[in-house]
Write an enzyme that holds these catalytic residues in place. Structure first.
Site, mmCIF file in Angstrom:
data_model
loop_
_atom_site.group_PDB
_atom_site.id
_atom_site.type_symbol
_atom_site.label_atom_id
_atom_site.label_comp_id
_atom_site.label_asym_id
_atom_site.label_seq_id
_atom_site.Cartn_x
_atom_site.Cartn_y
_atom_site.Cartn_z
ATOM 1 N NE ARG A 1 -3.558 -2.537 0.038
ATOM 2 C CZ ARG A 1 -3.184 -3.616 -0.676
ATOM 3 N NH1 ARG A 1 -2.131 -3.571 -1.480
ATOM 4 N NH2 ARG A 1 -3.879 -4.721 -0.629
ATOM 5 C CB SER B 1 -9.181 -2.554 4.412
ATOM 6 O OG SER B 1 -9.734 -3.667 3.773
ATOM 7 C CD GLU C 1 -5.439 -0.007 2.823
ATOM 8 O OE1 GLU C 1 -5.294 -1.086 3.411
ATOM 9 O OE2 GLU C 1 -6.002 0.089 1.724
HETATM 10 C C1 LIG Z 1 -15.683 -0.671 -0.931
HETATM 11 C C2 LIG Z 1 -14.190 -0.496 -1.049
HETATM 12 C C3 LIG Z 1 -13.389 -1.602 -1.328
HETATM 13 C C4 LIG Z 1 -11.996 -1.450 -1.437
HETATM 14 N N1 LIG Z 1 -11.228 -2.550 -1.718
HETATM 15 C C5 LIG Z 1 -9.892 -2.413 -1.835
HETATM 16 C C6 LIG Z 1 -9.071 -3.553 -2.130
HETATM 17 O O1 LIG Z 1 -9.537 -4.676 -2.304
HETATM 18 N N2 LIG Z 1 -7.726 -3.350 -2.226
HETATM 19 C C7 LIG Z 1 -7.154 -2.119 -2.058
HETATM 20 O O2 LIG Z 1 -5.919 -2.004 -2.172
HETATM 21 N N3 LIG Z 1 -7.908 -1.027 -1.785
HETATM 22 C C8 LIG Z 1 -9.252 -1.145 -1.668
HETATM 23 N N4 LIG Z 1 -10.018 -0.035 -1.383
HETATM 24 C C9 LIG Z 1 -9.369 1.274 -1.182
HETATM 25 C C10 LIG Z 1 -9.269 2.139 -2.460
HETATM 26 O O3 LIG Z 1 -10.292 1.806 -3.389
HETATM 27 C C11 LIG Z 1 -7.905 1.990 -3.132
HETATM 28 O O4 LIG Z 1 -6.858 2.415 -2.285
HETATM 29 C C12 LIG Z 1 -7.847 2.805 -4.436
HETATM 30 O O5 LIG Z 1 -6.689 2.460 -5.133
HETATM 31 C C13 LIG Z 1 -7.870 4.319 -4.199
HETATM 32 O O6 LIG Z 1 -8.082 4.951 -5.448
HETATM 33 P P1 LIG Z 1 -8.838 6.362 -5.549
HETATM 34 O O7 LIG Z 1 -8.825 6.777 -6.972
HETATM 35 O O8 LIG Z 1 -10.164 6.295 -4.908
HETATM 36 O O9 LIG Z 1 -7.844 7.273 -4.711
HETATM 37 P P2 LIG Z 1 -8.197 8.401 -3.623
HETATM 38 O O10 LIG Z 1 -8.910 7.778 -2.477
HETATM 39 O O11 LIG Z 1 -8.833 9.557 -4.275
HETATM 40 O O12 LIG Z 1 -6.714 8.780 -3.162
HETATM 41 C C14 LIG Z 1 -5.942 7.867 -2.411
HETATM 42 C C15 LIG Z 1 -4.513 8.418 -2.300
HETATM 43 O O13 LIG Z 1 -3.899 8.371 -3.592
HETATM 44 C C16 LIG Z 1 -3.502 9.676 -4.014
HETATM 45 N N5 LIG Z 1 -3.796 9.781 -5.450
HETATM 46 C C17 LIG Z 1 -4.976 9.541 -6.074
HETATM 47 N N6 LIG Z 1 -4.839 9.720 -7.402
HETATM 48 C C18 LIG Z 1 -3.555 10.088 -7.618
HETATM 49 C C19 LIG Z 1 -2.796 10.428 -8.781
HETATM 50 N N7 LIG Z 1 -3.325 10.432 -10.014
HETATM 51 N N8 LIG Z 1 -1.495 10.769 -8.618
HETATM 52 C C20 LIG Z 1 -0.932 10.786 -7.378
HETATM 53 N N9 LIG Z 1 -1.593 10.480 -6.252
HETATM 54 C C21 LIG Z 1 -2.892 10.131 -6.374
HETATM 55 C C22 LIG Z 1 -4.317 10.659 -3.171
HETATM 56 O O14 LIG Z 1 -3.604 11.869 -2.977
HETATM 57 C C23 LIG Z 1 -4.479 9.881 -1.859
HETATM 58 O O15 LIG Z 1 -3.351 10.060 -1.030
HETATM 59 C C24 LIG Z 1 -11.411 -0.167 -1.262
HETATM 60 C C25 LIG Z 1 -12.232 0.939 -0.991
HETATM 61 C C26 LIG Z 1 -13.606 0.783 -0.886
HETATM 62 C C27 LIG Z 1 -14.461 1.986 -0.609
#
Ligand SMILES: Cc1cc2nc3c(=O)[nH]c(=O)nc-3n(C[C@H](O)[C@H](O)[C@H](O)COP(=O)(O)OP(=O)(O)OC[C@H]3O[C@@H](n4cnc5c(N)ncnc54)[C@H](O)[C@@H]3O)c2cc1C
Length: 300
Positions: free
Chosen positions: A173, A223, A293
């Protein structure tokens, strides 16, 4: 600062002011940001980053908001949302080149249509490619580091940086994105030709596992805690007697103890305190230290 006049007439994409961030986070929590911009092209993004730097305006990047908890005061300066607008997929034989605002689920489905295997396990993660690369997101034994060949990033001065998988320093992560404050513009995935029936079966299996075990319809950030060495956060929370435990609108999911959910209109402070309380009870009952996380963004 009078942000409206500062950004007036600029071609950076969609520009909004005082936008409530609770509308852009899956937790449904978060105060306003001063400026909210959704670029649609890389040159708009680069010009915006340079402009913000020249004007001493702080820049925060978000994707689909599925792994962030934003404070009630919100975020000062400019939030750049790389999501729906920054969405493009190109397929070259067994390679998928995807811009960072594209949903991982969308890119995965297109890879399956093209009989490419490799993304089945991660196809249900609800984030963007940018968020997934930054977080080295993963599920069911597969992480971004296993399928990414290279990443195209932008530094905080607006320069393009191309990094190989190795150079991304992926770990659990975590990636170089956070160490060097980089912005993901696109990523190249190296997949393999596969059997369409096997791909479809695997996709259905992982989708079933996720939908049957996770509270996907609830407001959460997935999570809440990282997996501690030697155990699982959900198991420890369950063993601590916290399944379904709640305080106001904050609750440990009945369906999956690793998920903390917002059942209504929880504030940042309530959710932050609740997360700390869960970690503290788990430490007292099991001795394990749970590390968050979910990323906290915004003014405290
Ligand atoms: C129902 C649910 C299930 C999930 N299941 C999983 C799973 O199975 N495995 C898992 O690993 N995660 C899971 N997650 C967590 C999440 O979906 C992941 O971490 C996902 O990769 C985050 O992507 P996001 O676009 O929503 O990022 P955001 O939540 O918008 O941002 C997360 C972080 O990444 C940074 N960021 C976002 N985009 C960029 C970019 N283009 N450049 C630089 N930094 C950036 C942001 O600044 C922030 O620090 C889950 C979440 C939910 C709600």
């Amino acid at each position: 600062m009078d942000y409206k006049s500062v950004y007036e007439g600029k071609n950076f994409g969609i520009i909004l002011f005082d936008e409530p961030l609770k509308l852009h986070t899956n937790f449904g929590i978060g105060g306003p940001c001063d400026v909210f911009v959704e670029p649609s092209k890389e040159d708009e993004l680069i010009n915006l980053i340079k402009f913000n730097k020249e004007n001493n305006i702080e820049t925060t990047i978000i994707g689909n908001g599925t792994n962030i908890l934003v404070t009630d005061k919100g975020i000062r300066g400019c939030v750049i949302a790389l999501s729906n607008n920054y969405d493009n997929i190109e397929i070259k034989e067994d390679h998928l080149i995807v811009t960072s605002g594209t949903l991982l689920s969308k890119a995965s489905k297109l890879s399956f249509k093209n009989e490419l295997t490799g993304m089945e396990e991660v196809s249900g993660i609800p984030g963007t490619i940018g968020g997934a690369v930054a977080m080295n997101a993963g599920a069911y034994g597969r992480e971004m580091k296993d399928i990414i060949e290279s990443v195209r990033l932008i530094d905080r001065s607006g320069n393009i940086v191309e990094l190989s998988n190795q150079e991304m320093d992926f770990s659990y992560r975590h990636s170089k994105v956070f160490d060097d404050d980089l912005i993901v513009s696109s990523a190249s995935f190296r997949l393999k030709k596969g059997n369409p029936e096997d791909i479809n079966e695997a996709y259905k299996d992982f989708t079933y596992r996720r939908t049957s075990k996770q509270p996907l319809e609830k407001k959460s950030a997935g999570s809440t805690f990282k997996r501690p060495v030697g155990s699982f956060a959900s198991k420890l929370i369950d063993e601590s007697g916290l399944r379904g435990y709640s305080r106001g609108d904050c609750q440990v999911s009945e369906k999956h103890c690793g998920f903390i959910i917002n059942n209504g209109d929880a504030s940042f402070e309530e959710m932050d305190n609740f997360i700390k309380e869960i970690a503290s009870i788990v430490k007292e009952k099991t001795g394990f230290i749970l590390e968050r996380e979910v990323k906290i963004l915004g003014d405290l």
